[in-house]
Write a protein that holds these residues in place. Structure first.
Motif, PDB file in Angstrom:
ATOM      1  N   THR A 178      58.999   6.595  15.855  1.00  0.00           N
ATOM      2  CA  THR A 178      60.092   5.843  15.239  1.00  0.00           C
ATOM      3  C   THR A 178      61.104   5.375  16.276  1.00  0.00           C
ATOM      4  N   GLY A 179      61.236   6.145  17.350  1.00  0.00           N
ATOM      5  CA  GLY A 179      62.172   5.759  18.395  1.00  0.00           C
ATOM      6  C   GLY A 179      61.768   4.470  19.080  1.00  0.00           C
ATOM      7  N   ASP A 180      60.492   4.350  19.371  1.00  0.00           N
ATOM      8  CA  ASP A 180      59.984   3.152  20.032  1.00  0.00           C
ATOM      9  C   ASP A 180      60.231   1.910  19.179  1.00  0.00           C
ATOM     10  N   ALA A 181      60.169   2.085  17.863  1.00  0.00           N
ATOM     11  CA  ALA A 181      60.350   0.953  16.953  1.00  0.00           C
ATOM     12  C   ALA A 181      61.814   0.679  16.612  1.00  0.00           C
ATOM     13  N   ILE A 229      79.039   3.290  20.912  1.00  0.00           N
ATOM     14  CA  ILE A 229      78.062   4.268  20.465  1.00  0.00           C
ATOM     15  C   ILE A 229      77.482   4.953  21.709  1.00  0.00           C
ATOM     16  N   LEU A 230      77.577   6.269  21.750  1.00  0.00           N
ATOM     17  CA  LEU A 230      77.003   7.048  22.846  1.00  0.00           C
ATOM     18  C   LEU A 230      75.920   7.951  22.258  1.00  0.00           C
ATOM     19  N   ALA A 231      74.670   7.660  22.597  1.00  0.00           N
ATOM     20  CA  ALA A 231      73.533   8.346  21.989  1.00  0.00           C
ATOM     21  C   ALA A 231      72.844   9.249  23.009  1.00  0.00           C
ATOM     22  N   CYS A 232      72.590  10.484  22.607  1.00  0.00           N
ATOM     23  CA  CYS A 232      72.001  11.498  23.475  1.00  0.00           C
ATOM     24  C   CYS A 232      70.720  12.013  22.824  1.00  0.00           C
ATOM     25  N   ASN A 233      69.560  11.665  23.408  1.00  0.00           N
ATOM     26  CA  ASN A 233      68.289  11.982  22.767  1.00  0.00           C
ATOM     27  C   ASN A 233      67.482  12.998  23.557  1.00  0.00           C
ATOM     28  N   GLN A 234      66.639  13.744  22.843  1.00  0.00           N
ATOM     29  CA  GLN A 234      65.614  14.550  23.482  1.00  0.00           C
ATOM     30  C   GLN A 234      64.534  13.617  24.038  1.00  0.00           C
ATOM     31  N   THR A 259      59.329  13.297  21.646  1.00  0.00           N
ATOM     32  CA  THR A 259      60.569  12.549  21.410  1.00  0.00           C
ATOM     33  C   THR A 259      60.724  11.415  22.423  1.00  0.00           C
ATOM     34  N   PHE A 260      61.609  10.483  22.095  1.00  0.00           N
ATOM     35  CA  PHE A 260      61.610   9.157  22.717  1.00  0.00           C
ATOM     36  C   PHE A 260      62.506   9.011  23.945  1.00  0.00           C
ATOM     37  N   GLY A 261      63.517   9.845  24.114  1.00  0.00           N
ATOM     38  CA  GLY A 261      64.440   9.652  25.229  1.00  0.00           C
ATOM     39  C   GLY A 261      65.293   8.410  25.035  1.00  0.00           C
ATOM     40  N   HIS A 262      65.539   7.685  26.143  1.00  0.00           N
ATOM     41  CA  HIS A 262      66.345   6.457  26.125  1.00  0.00           C
ATOM     42  C   HIS A 262      67.754   6.703  25.588  1.00  0.00           C
ATOM     43  N   CYS A 299      71.077  12.072  14.749  1.00  0.00           N
ATOM     44  CA  CYS A 299      69.685  11.639  14.611  1.00  0.00           C
ATOM     45  C   CYS A 299      69.439  10.799  13.349  1.00  0.00           C
ATOM     46  N   TYR A 300      68.837  11.389  12.309  1.00  0.00           N
ATOM     47  CA  TYR A 300      68.454  10.649  11.104  1.00  0.00           C
ATOM     48  C   TYR A 300      69.665   9.999  10.423  1.00  0.00           C
ATOM     49  N   ASP A 301      70.868  10.544  10.663  1.00  0.00           N
ATOM     50  CA  ASP A 301      72.101   9.918  10.165  1.00  0.00           C
ATOM     51  C   ASP A 301      72.192   8.458  10.577  1.00  0.00           C
TER      52      ASP A 301
END
Length: 268
Positions: free
Chosen positions: A183-186, A203-208, A218-221, A153-155
């Motif tokens: 922040t996710g949308d931006a 990069i493989l990103a897994c979001n709530q 949270t933003f998803g995507h 996340c913030y990393d």
């Protein structure tokens, strides 16, 4: 061909319910690598409710999840209690197909920020102690070694961490997250693409995703990005499973696309 399966979910503070949601999403699915989001088992305003499952049992359940799916499991983050502190550790455990712990990454950068959203302010340092060690580990597939790095996340906002992961040989970096909507949308996609381009890695990103309570959104995507910075596959804001297939040789030889990392100049 390696199949990566990413769970995008709306976790609550109910650990058992979150486990059930994960298992339902994985019904009749087959994968080689399974990724869960940050705070996969507990999130929301009621986080400090009575413990619903002992931490040792959480690890047992995660281990069993890896075994049942015959997959390497990157288990987002779970809050690990400490005997010498009231704060927990934001730990990302990795389990192999036999349910054994391969490694554990403790999130380094904690999200302490004022955000103009419904929650307003976030102070992870009130709940957690940060880690200090980057994490790169080996994943063996078809007798080939894939070097995987971890960031949470913030990393994502700290390129020096990604520089160190690349320096340690990472060819693919997995980013479990609970990136908030504002922040996710931006910034979510542009930061993920920037990291892929900067360091020539997948990069493989897994979001709530979605509303976890009255204030946390949270933003998803969740998405896969290749070393050229292209979005290969992505979800929207729905709860679901993102399946991504990558040839192992494409991961191993990704550094040959544009070897800019080899041209880094160090400044005093």
């Amino acid at each position: 061909m390696i199949r990566f399966s990413v769970v995008q979910m709306t976790s609550t503070n109910d650990v058992s319910e979150n486990f059930n949601i994960i298992k339902t999403l994985l019904t009749n699915q087959k994968m080689d690598v399974l990724v869960l989001p940050e705070m996969c088992l507990s999130i929301g305003a009621k986080y400090k409710s009575p413990v619903q499952m002992e931490f040792d049992q959480v690890l047992i359940e995660l281990s069993q999840l890896a075994i049942e799916n015959n997959a390497l499991l990157i288990a987002g983050t779970v809050k690990q209690p400490q005997t010498n502190s009231d704060k927990g550790q934001p730990n990302c455990y990795v389990f192999d197909q036999l349910g054994q712990i391969v490694t554990c990454y403790q999130k380094i950068h904690l999200f302490d920020a004022v955000v103009n959203d419904t929650q307003g302010a976030y102070r992870e340092s009130d709940q957690y102690d940060p880690g200090s060690l980057p994490c790169v580990f080996d994943f063996m597939f078809n007798n080939k070694v894939i070097k995987m790095g971890l960031a949470v996340c913030y990393d994502l906002r700290f390129s020096l961490l990604f520089h160190e992961l690349k320096k340690q040989g990472a060819q693919l970096i997995v980013v479990p997250a609970a990136f908030v909507y504002k922040t996710g949308d931006a910034h979510w996609e542009v930061l993920l693409r920037a990291r892929a381009i900067e360091f020539g890695v997948y990069i493989l990103a897994c979001n709530q995703t979605g509303w976890h309570d009255e204030t946390r959104h949270t933003f998803g995507h969740s998405m896969l990005i290749n070393p050229w910075g292209e979005v290969v596959n992505t979800l929207g804001e729905e709860v679901g499973l993102l399946n991504c297939d990558i040839e192992e040789n494409d991961i191993i030889h990704s550094k040959e696309l544009l070897p800019s990392f080899n041209h880094v100049v160090k400044f005093d």
